[in-house]
Design an enzyme around this catalytic site. Structure first.
Site, PDB file in Angstrom:
ATOM      1  N   PRO A 164      41.519  63.794  36.805  1.00 56.73           N
ATOM      2  CA  PRO A 164      41.609  65.017  37.607  1.00 56.73           C
ATOM      3  C   PRO A 164      41.852  66.242  36.725  1.00 56.73           C
ATOM      4  O   PRO A 164      42.485  66.138  35.661  1.00 56.73           O
ATOM      5  CB  PRO A 164      42.819  64.755  38.518  1.00 56.73           C
ATOM      6  CG  PRO A 164      43.014  63.279  38.496  1.00 56.73           C
ATOM      7  CD  PRO A 164      42.557  62.819  37.157  1.00 56.73           C
ATOM      8  N   LYS A 165      41.351  67.381  37.166  1.00 52.31           N
ATOM      9  CA  LYS A 165      41.604  68.647  36.465  1.00 52.31           C
ATOM     10  C   LYS A 165      42.739  69.366  37.190  1.00 52.31           C
ATOM     11  O   LYS A 165      42.578  69.829  38.314  1.00 52.31           O
ATOM     12  CB  LYS A 165      40.351  69.526  36.430  1.00 52.31           C
ATOM     13  CG  LYS A 165      40.542  70.782  35.590  1.00 52.31           C
ATOM     14  CD  LYS A 165      39.280  71.615  35.531  1.00 52.31           C
ATOM     15  CE  LYS A 165      39.469  72.794  34.582  1.00 52.31           C
ATOM     16  NZ  LYS A 165      40.614  73.664  34.960  1.00 52.31           N
TER      17      LYS A 165
END
Length: 354
Positions: free
Chosen positions: A34-35
C-alpha cells in the site's frame, strides 16, 4: 557509509506509472504494498546494544523528532536494538471498525509550541508504518536486494505492537490491483511496486507508484501571479454545494512558461474590477504551512469552467494540487457541483494494517 542521524540518508523515491505493472515487467520480479499518505520518515534508533537515542528524519532530512514524542518513546522501548528504518508517519482517526488516515490531524502535529505538541501527541497519537530496513546495529542493508531487506525487516519488527506497524506486501498483482481500489476508502494513496532484486537507491526513483486519478469540472474563481512576477502561477477553482454557494476546493498549477503568460490575456475579460477599474483581489485562508507567504489572488467572475485531474478529496477540498486538463466551454458554471465527484467506498484502516 552506515546511515545515521549525523549522516542521514536520502530516501528512495518512486516514479508514477498509470497502472499496476505486471510482476515480470522488472527483472527479478516486483513486490507490491500500500502507498501510505503521511509523512515519509527515516528512523535512526542508535545506541550500544540497546536503543539509547532516536532521531526521525524527513524526506528533506529535516528532523521531525520533536513533533512525535510518542513515537520516539515507542522506538526506545519496543525496538530490540539499534537500526535504521524507512517508513511513513500517519495519524489514524475514527471509531474502531471505521478508522481512516487523517491528513489534517497529521499536519497539525507540526507546531512550534512544545505544549501543543505534547497535547496533540495525546489527543491524536501517530503510527509509524515501516516498509524498509537500512541497517541493523553496525551492519548496513542498503546494498542488499529488497527481498533480503524485507525478510530482515519482518524478523526485526514483524511482532512489534502499535504504534509501530509493518506494512503488508504481496507478489500477487491481482491482489495489489484490488488494494488500489479498496484501500482508498481508508485514506490510502495508492499502491507501490518495488523491484525484489533492487538495492536501496537513495534519492533515485527506482520504485513505481500507482495513484488514483480522476477528473472533475470546476469553476475558475481567481488566479495567483507566478513567483517570477510574470504570468499565472496557479488557478483557484471551486464547486457549488447543496446550498448553492460556490466553495474554493483547491488550486491548479504546473503550467508551462508560455501557458502562464497566455493565461493572463485569456482570463483578462473575467477579472472582477471595482468602480475605479482596478482588479479586485482576495485572500485565501492561511494555514500553518503558509507562514508569510502571499495568499492574495485576483478575483474572476465565476463563469468559466475547466476540467481538472485530481487524485482524492480531503473533506471539501482536493487533497493535492490538481492538474489542468482542458477548458469546458460546453459547461455552465452552475452545473459544477460536488455531486459529480467520485467518492471511494469506506474501508477500515484496521483491516489494512492487519
Amino acid at each position: 557509509m552506515l546511515p545515521s542521524a549525523s549522516s542521514p540518508i536520502a530516501p528512495m523515491l518512486a516514479k508514477a506509472v498509470p497502472a499496476v505493472p505486471e510482476p515480470d515487467s522488472v527483472a527479478g520480479g516486483l513486490s507490491y504494498e500500500p502507498k501510505w499518505d503521511g509523512f515519509r520518515a527515516i528512523v535512526y534508533a542508535e545506541g550500544d546494544g540497546a536503543v539509547e537515542s532516536v532521531e526521525i528524519g524527513s524526506r528533506g532530512s529535516k528532523m521531525l523528532t520533536r513533533y512525535f514524542p510518542e513515537l520516539v518513546e515507542a522506538f526506545r522501548h519496543l525496538l530490540p536494538g539499534p537500526c535504521v528504518l524507512d517508513g511513513e508517519i500517519v495519524v489514524p482517526t475514527g471509531p474502531a471498525g471505521a478508522q481512516r488516515l487523517d491528513w489534517e490531524a497529521l499536519s497539525q502535529r507540526i507546531h512550534p509550541a512544545a505544549s501543543r505538541v505534547t497535547l496533540l501527541s495525546e489527543q491524536t497519537p501517530a503510527t509509524f508504518v515501516a516498509f524498509d530496513l537500512l541497517a541493523i546495529g553496525d551492519e548496513s542493508y542498503v546494498d542488499r536486494p529488497f527481498a533480503d531487506r524485507r525478510a530482515a525487516l519482518e524478523e526485526l519488527a514483524g511482532d512489534l505492537p502499535a504504534p509501530l506497524q509493518l506494512t503488508r506486501t504481496t507478489t500477487d498483482v491481482d491482489l495489489a490491483r484490488r488494494w488500489l481500489v479498496e484501500f482508498e476508502g481508508a485514506g490510502l494513496d495508492g499502491v507501490v511496486a518495488k523491484p525484489l532484486a533492487g538495492p536501496y537507491a537513495p534519492n533515485k526513483r527506482t520504485m513505481l507508484k500507482i495513484k488514483h486519478h480522476r477528473t472533475a469540472d470546476v469553476v475558475a474563481l481567481g488566479y495567483r501571479i507566478h513567483t517570477s512576477g510574470r504570468g499565472v502561477g496557479s488557478l483557484l477553482v471551486g464547486l457549488y454545494g447543496d446550498d448553492g454557494q460556490l466553495r474554493n476546493v483547491g488550486g491548479v498549477s504546473a503550467f508551462t512558461d508560455a501557458k502562464r503568460l497566455s493565461l493572463i490575456d485569456e482570463l483578462e475579460p473575467l477579472v472582477e474590477r471595482d468602480e475605479s477599474g482596478a482588479a479586485v483581489t482576495g485572500e485565501t485562508d492561511r494555514s500553518r504551512f503558509s507562514g508569510s507567504k502571499d495568499v492574495s489572488f485576483v478575483r474572476l467572475r465565476p463563469e468559466r469552467v475547466l476540467e481538472v485531474r485530481y487524485d482524492q478529496m480531503e473533506g471539501m477540498r482536493f487533497r493535492h494540487t490538481a492538474q489542468f486538463e482542458r477548458w469546458r466551454p460546453d459547461r455552465e458554471a452552475r452545473s459544477c457541483t460536488f455531486e459529480q465527484l467520485d467518492r471511494p467506498i469506506a474501508y477500515d484502516l484496521g483491516d489494512v494494517l492487519t
